[in-house]
Scaffold this active site. Sequence first.
Site, short mmCIF file in Angstrom:
data_model
loop_
_atom_site.label_atom_id
_atom_site.label_comp_id
_atom_site.label_asym_id
_atom_site.label_seq_id
_atom_site.Cartn_x
_atom_site.Cartn_y
_atom_site.Cartn_z
N LYS A 92 0.85 -1.21 0.00
CA LYS A 92 0.00 0.00 0.00
C LYS A 92 0.88 1.25 0.00
CE LYS A 92 0.97 1.34 4.44
NZ LYS A 92 1.82 2.49 4.73
N ALA A 123 10.47 -2.83 5.81
CA ALA A 123 10.54 -1.58 6.59
C ALA A 123 10.60 -0.38 5.65
CB ALA A 123 11.75 -1.60 7.54
N GLY A 124 9.82 -0.46 4.58
CA GLY A 124 9.85 0.58 3.55
C GLY A 124 8.68 1.52 3.58
N GLY A 125 7.76 1.37 4.54
CA GLY A 125 6.59 2.25 4.58
C GLY A 125 5.50 1.79 3.63
N MET A 126 5.56 0.51 3.18
CA MET A 126 4.55 0.00 2.26
C MET A 126 3.79 -1.18 2.86
SD MET A 126 6.27 0.50 -1.47
CE MET A 126 4.67 0.69 -2.26
N GLY A 179 4.92 -6.30 5.94
CA GLY A 179 4.69 -7.28 7.01
C GLY A 179 3.19 -7.47 7.22
N ALA A 223 0.92 -6.98 5.01
CA ALA A 223 0.43 -7.69 3.82
C ALA A 223 0.61 -9.19 4.01
CB ALA A 223 1.17 -7.20 2.58
N ASP A 225 -2.57 -1.89 9.97
CA ASP A 225 -2.55 -1.90 8.50
C ASP A 225 -3.02 -3.24 7.92
OD1 ASP A 225 -1.49 0.62 8.56
OD2 ASP A 225 0.51 0.06 7.88
P1 ATP Z 1 4.25 0.02 7.75
O1 ATP Z 1 4.16 0.68 6.41
O2 ATP Z 1 3.04 -0.85 8.06
O3 ATP Z 1 4.62 0.91 8.85
P2 ATP Z 1 6.77 -1.06 6.87
O4 ATP Z 1 6.46 -1.33 5.43
O5 ATP Z 1 7.56 0.17 7.15
O6 ATP Z 1 5.42 -1.07 7.68
P3 ATP Z 1 7.38 -3.83 7.24
O7 ATP Z 1 8.10 -4.25 6.00
O8 ATP Z 1 5.96 -4.21 7.35
O9 ATP Z 1 7.55 -2.27 7.48
O10 ATP Z 1 8.20 -4.43 8.47
C1 ATP Z 1 8.62 -3.74 9.59
C2 ATP Z 1 9.40 -4.71 10.48
O11 ATP Z 1 8.54 -5.80 10.83
C3 ATP Z 1 10.59 -5.33 9.75
O12 ATP Z 1 11.76 -4.60 9.98
C4 ATP Z 1 10.65 -6.74 10.34
O13 ATP Z 1 11.58 -6.80 11.40
C5 ATP Z 1 9.28 -7.01 10.94
N1 ATP Z 1 8.51 -8.07 10.23
C6 ATP Z 1 7.81 -9.02 10.81
N2 ATP Z 1 7.22 -9.82 9.92
C7 ATP Z 1 7.54 -9.37 8.71
C8 ATP Z 1 7.22 -9.79 7.39
N3 ATP Z 1 6.46 -10.84 7.15
N4 ATP Z 1 7.71 -9.04 6.37
C9 ATP Z 1 8.49 -7.96 6.64
N5 ATP Z 1 8.83 -7.55 7.86
C10 ATP Z 1 8.36 -8.23 8.91
#
Ligand code: ATP
Length: 315
Positions: free
Chosen positions: A11, A111-114, A117, A119, A151
């Site tokens: 997203k 951890a890219g803001g998309m 996890g 998803a 999310d």
């Molecule tokens: P959001 O946009 O919801 O804030 P995000 O995209 O910044 O999230 P995610 O990729 O969802 O971050 O992951 C954040 C942290 O969650 C990762 O650094 C990782 O340690 C942990 N994590 C746990 N399960 C997962 C997964 N299935 N995929 C990715 N990261 C995961």
Amino acid sequence: MRAITVRVPAKVNLQLAVGPLREDGYHDLVNVFHAVSLFDEVTAAEPGDLVDPGDPRGLGGPIRVMVRGASAAEVPVDESNLAVRAAQALARSAGRSYRAELVIDKAIPVAGGMAGGSADAAAALVACNELWGLGLPVEDLMEIAADIGSDVPFALLGGTAVGTGRGERLTPLETTGTFHWVFALADGGLSTPRVYGECDRLRAAAGAGVPRPVASEPLLAALREGDAEGLGRALCNDLQPAALSLRPSLARTLEAGRELGALGAIVSGSGPTCAFLAESQAHAAGLAAALGEDGEICRSAVTASGPVPGAMPAD
Ligand code: ATP
């Protein structure tokens, strides 16, 4: 071998309005989610089928997980993996101890803001619901999803929707046509709690009051009318100053996209991925090529379109 593969989108937040810090540590949000065609796949199977018991990347116990893809090493394979937590929560709600092996094919930046996890958590709910023959309706999966993270329900729903409360109370939004996007991926992630903390710190330092978050009427109108120019102008993210403060190089990434003719440029969620709205698919391809060829602007750039549906079995 019985295996169910579910495809789930990333997203981008078209509007992320962050209200004052609440007593429970959360913020009231108005969060316009938009699902885009960057997908992870989660495959659930009976134990013994997918994850080699000797593979150190697999976890012992009733739900085991393995992650594949370029950024697999950044994803935990223990019980902190959101897909594992989702499968465990589903088994608990069914009142039985089910077993499954999950394989995540990761394409959404970590951890890219998309919300990659989240998803994967949504995909695991759909896949295990099917694998275990539970037949729970989507409303029940939505409730379990909301307990896992704010999310997660949107990753089940997909499309474009506005989230209120912590972002988990969703109302689907009417949109027209397809929007074309470019995502500039960065090296290394940004921790979402750290970005919220920095947002609170910057606001306290500025000393001004924080207004109650409200949905942007120009943004909703642009979505309804399929007006990409209007949408580009209306994109807004209250976490952007905090993400830029923690990662100042993102200002250059955003500026580069604007100079290349993007209709709008914004940090995606808590960053560090930056999102650019293009006029057309061809414009998006050109923008991605130009952003990606200069290694100083971003690690790489990919195109995607939205809205797309939420987690569903892959064909
Ligand atoms: P959001 O946009 O919801 O804030 P995000 O995209 O910044 O999230 P995610 O990729 O969802 O971050 O992951 C954040 C942290 O969650 C990762 O650094 C990782 O340690 C942990 N994590 C746990 N399960 C997962 C997964 N299935 N995929 C990715 N990261 C995961």
